[in-house]
Enzyme design. Structure first.
Site, mmCIF file in Angstrom:
data_model
loop_
_atom_site.group_PDB
_atom_site.id
_atom_site.type_symbol
_atom_site.label_atom_id
_atom_site.label_comp_id
_atom_site.label_asym_id
_atom_site.label_seq_id
_atom_site.Cartn_x
_atom_site.Cartn_y
_atom_site.Cartn_z
ATOM 1 N N GLY A 132 0.933 -0.925 -0.392
ATOM 2 C CA GLY A 132 -0.098 0.245 -0.302
ATOM 3 C C GLY A 132 0.804 1.523 0.197
ATOM 4 O O GLY A 132 1.920 1.472 -0.195
ATOM 5 N N ASN A 133 0.071 2.852 0.552
ATOM 6 C CA ASN A 133 0.726 3.727 0.036
ATOM 7 C C ASN A 133 0.725 4.431 1.894
ATOM 8 O O ASN A 133 -0.806 4.308 1.496
ATOM 9 C CB ASN A 133 0.878 4.066 -1.635
ATOM 10 C CG ASN A 133 -0.703 4.743 -1.405
ATOM 11 O OD1 ASN A 133 -0.739 5.384 -1.109
ATOM 12 N ND2 ASN A 133 -0.697 4.107 -2.622
ATOM 13 N N ARG A 134 0.883 5.879 1.516
ATOM 14 C CA ARG A 134 0.282 6.696 2.483
ATOM 15 C C ARG A 134 -0.590 8.009 1.878
ATOM 16 O O ARG A 134 -0.697 8.674 3.313
ATOM 17 C CB ARG A 134 1.895 7.514 3.755
ATOM 18 C CG ARG A 134 3.030 6.833 3.452
ATOM 19 C CD ARG A 134 4.093 7.246 4.161
ATOM 20 N NE ARG A 134 4.882 6.843 4.835
ATOM 21 C CZ ARG A 134 4.881 5.974 6.344
ATOM 22 N NH1 ARG A 134 3.948 5.835 6.956
ATOM 23 N NH2 ARG A 134 6.256 5.160 6.365
ATOM 24 N N SER A 135 -1.277 7.403 1.505
ATOM 25 C CA SER A 135 -2.058 7.913 1.161
ATOM 26 C C SER A 135 -3.297 8.469 1.950
ATOM 27 O O SER A 135 -3.943 7.794 2.621
ATOM 28 C CB SER A 135 -2.527 7.706 -0.710
ATOM 29 O OG SER A 135 -3.846 8.893 -0.843
#
Ligand code: CTP
Ligand code: CA
Length: 234
Positions: A33-36
């Site tokens: 995933g990512n930090r958005s």
């Protein structure tokens, strides 16, 4: 922003906004995933609805956020699901804003069962490329599959590096993607991710460049929609 203080200059305009970060499964319990946070995309959807637009918000994973009043929310997990939802919603849209952080890569295999720890060292995770939704939208519009007057907006979070500064990277990305507007966030030093404020540039395909002052995500949304309204008038 008080809704009654906003112009109704998007009355009847059909907009699609993607928001949040996609999650690419490794197995039933793990993902890349990512930090958005989704905050910028939700602010864009909320502001558009307040200005009279019909809004479809395609939401990948976000922090807990209130649903923008009046927007139709479509929830997705993976980049592939986001792609399908955005393409479906874009068919009847006047504007598409890709604020989502879409994973560039996904694991080649998503294990059916939870990957177990064994005495053996783990295998490396093999990745494969995801479709570039923004580039696909531009190609679909240019081939006549989407309305030719559709306005397509991309986002880019950039850092400078040894070879080029933030604006160099952003100008190259705008050309590569072919979208009408690119919203550029300068990241690093605690900027943009998981914060309330953004700073950056608004780059247009016609070469126009405007700095965006450090301000709230609602203010950035207002500036983006102001530019979109100008493009819709062409
Ligand atoms: N985007 C997309 N589909 C992808 C990746 C990105 O639609 N698979 C969109 C994002 O929503 C954003 C824009 O493309 O609006 C730019 O994303 P970014 O990650 O900055 O661009 P990339 O071409 O993936 O370049 P980079 O190598 O910098 O990640
Ligand atoms: Ca990317």
């Amino acid at each position: 922003h008080r809704p009654d203080a906003l112009p109704r200059d998007l009355e009847g305009v059909r907009v699609v906004v993607s928001a949040g970060g996609t999650r690419e499964p490794l197995d039933p319990v793990r993902y890349l995933g990512n930090r958005s946070s989704g905050k910028q995309g939700y602010a864009l959807a909320r502001t558009a609805a307040q200005r009279g637009a019909h809004v479809t918000l395609v939401s990948a994973h976000t922090l807990p956020l209130p649903e923008p009043a009046g927007a139709e929310v479509v929830r997705v997990g993976t980049a592939a699901q986001l792609r399908d939802a955005v393409h479906a919603a874009a068919v009847g849209a006047d504007v598409v804003v890709m604020a989502a952080a879409v994973a560039d890569f996904r694991p080649v295999v998503s294990a059916e069962f939870k990957i177990k720890k064994t005495a053996r060292d783990p295998d490396p995770v093999a990745l494969t490329r995801n479709a570039d939704v923004l580039a696909e939208l531009v190609a679909a519009r240019d081939s006549g599959a989407l309305p030719s007057e559709q306005v397509i907006v991309g986002f880019a979070a950039e850092t400078g590096d040894s070879g080029a500064d933030v604006l160099d990277h952003a100008r190259a990305k705008l050309r590569r993607k072919g979208c009408d507007l690119l919203v550029v966030n300068a990241v690093g030093e605690g900027k943009a991710f998981e914060t309330e404020d953004n700073a950056g540039w608004l780059l247009a395909a016609d070469g126009a460049e405007r700095p965006i002052a450090l301000g709230s995500k609602a203010q950035l949304a207002t500036e983006v929609w102001d530019s979109v309204v100008q493009l819709l008038k062409r």
